[in-house]
Design an enzyme around this catalytic site. Sequence first.
Site, PDB file in Angstrom:
ATOM      1  N   HIS A  37       0.841  -1.203   0.000  1.00 55.67           N
ATOM      2  CA  HIS A  37       0.000   0.000   0.000  1.00 55.67           C
ATOM      3  C   HIS A  37       0.878   1.257   0.000  1.00 55.67           C
ATOM      4  O   HIS A  37       0.599   2.225  -0.693  1.00 55.67           O
ATOM      5  CB  HIS A  37      -0.881   0.058   1.250  1.00 55.67           C
ATOM      6  CG  HIS A  37      -1.902  -1.032   1.345  1.00 55.67           C
ATOM      7  ND1 HIS A  37      -1.806  -2.073   2.228  1.00 55.67           N
ATOM      8  CD2 HIS A  37      -3.053  -1.231   0.653  1.00 55.67           C
ATOM      9  CE1 HIS A  37      -2.855  -2.864   2.096  1.00 55.67           C
ATOM     10  NE2 HIS A  37      -3.622  -2.389   1.145  1.00 55.67           N
ATOM     11  N   GLN A  61     -18.375  -6.214  -0.853  1.00 59.37           N
ATOM     12  CA  GLN A  61     -17.487  -7.001  -1.714  1.00 59.37           C
ATOM     13  C   GLN A  61     -17.059  -8.329  -1.098  1.00 59.37           C
ATOM     14  O   GLN A  61     -16.272  -9.066  -1.679  1.00 59.37           O
ATOM     15  CB  GLN A  61     -16.272  -6.180  -2.140  1.00 59.37           C
ATOM     16  CG  GLN A  61     -15.234  -5.901  -1.065  1.00 59.37           C
ATOM     17  CD  GLN A  61     -14.143  -4.976  -1.573  1.00 59.37           C
ATOM     18  OE1 GLN A  61     -14.351  -3.785  -1.716  1.00 59.37           O
ATOM     19  NE2 GLN A  61     -12.975  -5.525  -1.864  1.00 59.37           N
ATOM     20  N   ASP A 152      -3.960  -7.443  -7.293  1.00 54.90           N
ATOM     21  CA  ASP A 152      -5.374  -7.660  -7.605  1.00 54.90           C
ATOM     22  C   ASP A 152      -5.582  -7.355  -9.089  1.00 54.90           C
ATOM     23  O   ASP A 152      -6.227  -6.369  -9.456  1.00 54.90           O
ATOM     24  CB  ASP A 152      -6.241  -6.764  -6.720  1.00 54.90           C
ATOM     25  CG  ASP A 152      -6.085  -7.126  -5.258  1.00 54.90           C
ATOM     26  OD1 ASP A 152      -6.365  -8.286  -4.907  1.00 54.90           O
ATOM     27  OD2 ASP A 152      -5.642  -6.280  -4.476  1.00 54.90           O
ATOM     28  N   GLN A 155      -9.077  -7.046 -10.414  1.00 55.83           N
ATOM     29  CA  GLN A 155      -9.719  -5.839  -9.868  1.00 55.83           C
ATOM     30  C   GLN A 155      -9.297  -4.603 -10.672  1.00 55.83           C
ATOM     31  O   GLN A 155     -10.100  -3.707 -10.925  1.00 55.83           O
ATOM     32  CB  GLN A 155      -9.334  -5.685  -8.396  1.00 55.83           C
ATOM     33  CG  GLN A 155      -9.764  -4.361  -7.804  1.00 55.83           C
ATOM     34  CD  GLN A 155      -9.618  -4.309  -6.297  1.00 55.83           C
ATOM     35  OE1 GLN A 155     -10.519  -4.691  -5.575  1.00 55.83           O
ATOM     36  NE2 GLN A 155      -8.486  -3.825  -5.807  1.00 55.83           N
TER      37      GLN A 155
HETATM   38  O1  PAF Z   1      -8.294  -3.537  -3.031  1.00 55.10           O
HETATM   39  C1  PAF Z   1      -8.964  -3.092  -2.067  1.00 55.10           C
HETATM   40  O2  PAF Z   1      -8.429  -2.846  -0.973  1.00 55.10           O
HETATM   41  C2  PAF Z   1     -10.456  -2.887  -2.233  1.00 55.10           C
HETATM   42  O3  PAF Z   1     -10.995  -3.825  -3.096  1.00 55.10           O
HETATM   43  C3  PAF Z   1     -10.825  -1.460  -2.681  1.00 55.10           C
HETATM   44  C4  PAF Z   1     -10.248  -1.153  -4.040  1.00 55.10           C
HETATM   45  C5  PAF Z   1     -10.318  -0.453  -1.652  1.00 55.10           C
HETATM   46  C6  PAF Z   1     -12.354  -1.325  -2.784  1.00 55.10           C
HETATM   47  O4  PAF Z   1     -12.979  -1.579  -1.581  1.00 55.10           O
END
Ligand code: PAF
Length: 280
Positions: A37, A61, A152, A155
């Site tokens: 992060h 989610q 991800d 995503q």
């Molecule tokens: O990857 C994540 O931490 C989550 O899927 C996100 C993008 C913050 C959406 O809730």
Amino acid sequence: MILFKSGAELAFHLQKKHASGSRIGFVPTMGALHDGHLSLVRQSRSQCSLTVSSIFINPTQFNDPRDFQKYPVTLEKDIYLLEKAGVGALFLPEVEDLYPGGLQDLEKYDLGRLETLLEGKYRPGHFQGVCQAVRRLLDRVRPDDLFMGQKDYQQCLVVRRLLDLMSSSTVLHTCPILREADGLAMSSRNMRLSESERKKAPLIYQSLVQIKTGWQEGRPAGSVLEQARDLMSSEGLRVDYVEIARAADLAPWHEGDEGMAVALVAASLGEVRLIDNMLL
Ligand code: PAF
């Protein structure tokens, strides 16, 4: 670093920043932060004058309620890390702020095949939920740039699609995976692994390396994937999928396809499900 609980106050603050010429970078998270992060924050800070981050464990989610309940929460440490990393504004919404109309009857996004492939198949509804959160966060932050991690992978493709559906001008940056010294991709879920599970977890990375080597040697995809699956299964990992797909849209890779390919894995150790991928 200014903390915002209210989306309206955050939006008001950021509108003023925008108007005075700030370029806003956004790093959305669900907390339990690790260096992966923080690398997104570093990337944002190198390109933008103001970096905004959010911590929100998005209920819509999680297709598995146990996963939601057990999602690690380390809020104080996260706030400390984000401030130290140079984040200018941190959004900490409550569920009611992002979902004022409740969690039912939500808008449905047309994600095409991305919704049912790979993660979509094993986590039904997951990407719709991701879109709900990301859309609501983007509406409040309105960033110029959005930074997300390649770990991800699917995503990132889903969010790219969401930005298209929103006709958004926000630019998505997919940032490289950060790994522990033994290759394990950094993930908030790693902290839930027991000592013995943690020792086995790097097998996911080793399998991906093995696939990449086999792929570069020109071995048939089927046998390369089988070998990788065997390697993980032999140590007790429960493999949901190990696949080679087209990097552009994650459609299954076929002999003769052109362009970049990506290998993707999802496997569980005990109660912890991990995903990883590698461009080939
Ligand atoms: O990857 C994540 O931490 C989550 O899927 C996100 C993008 C913050 C959406 O809730």
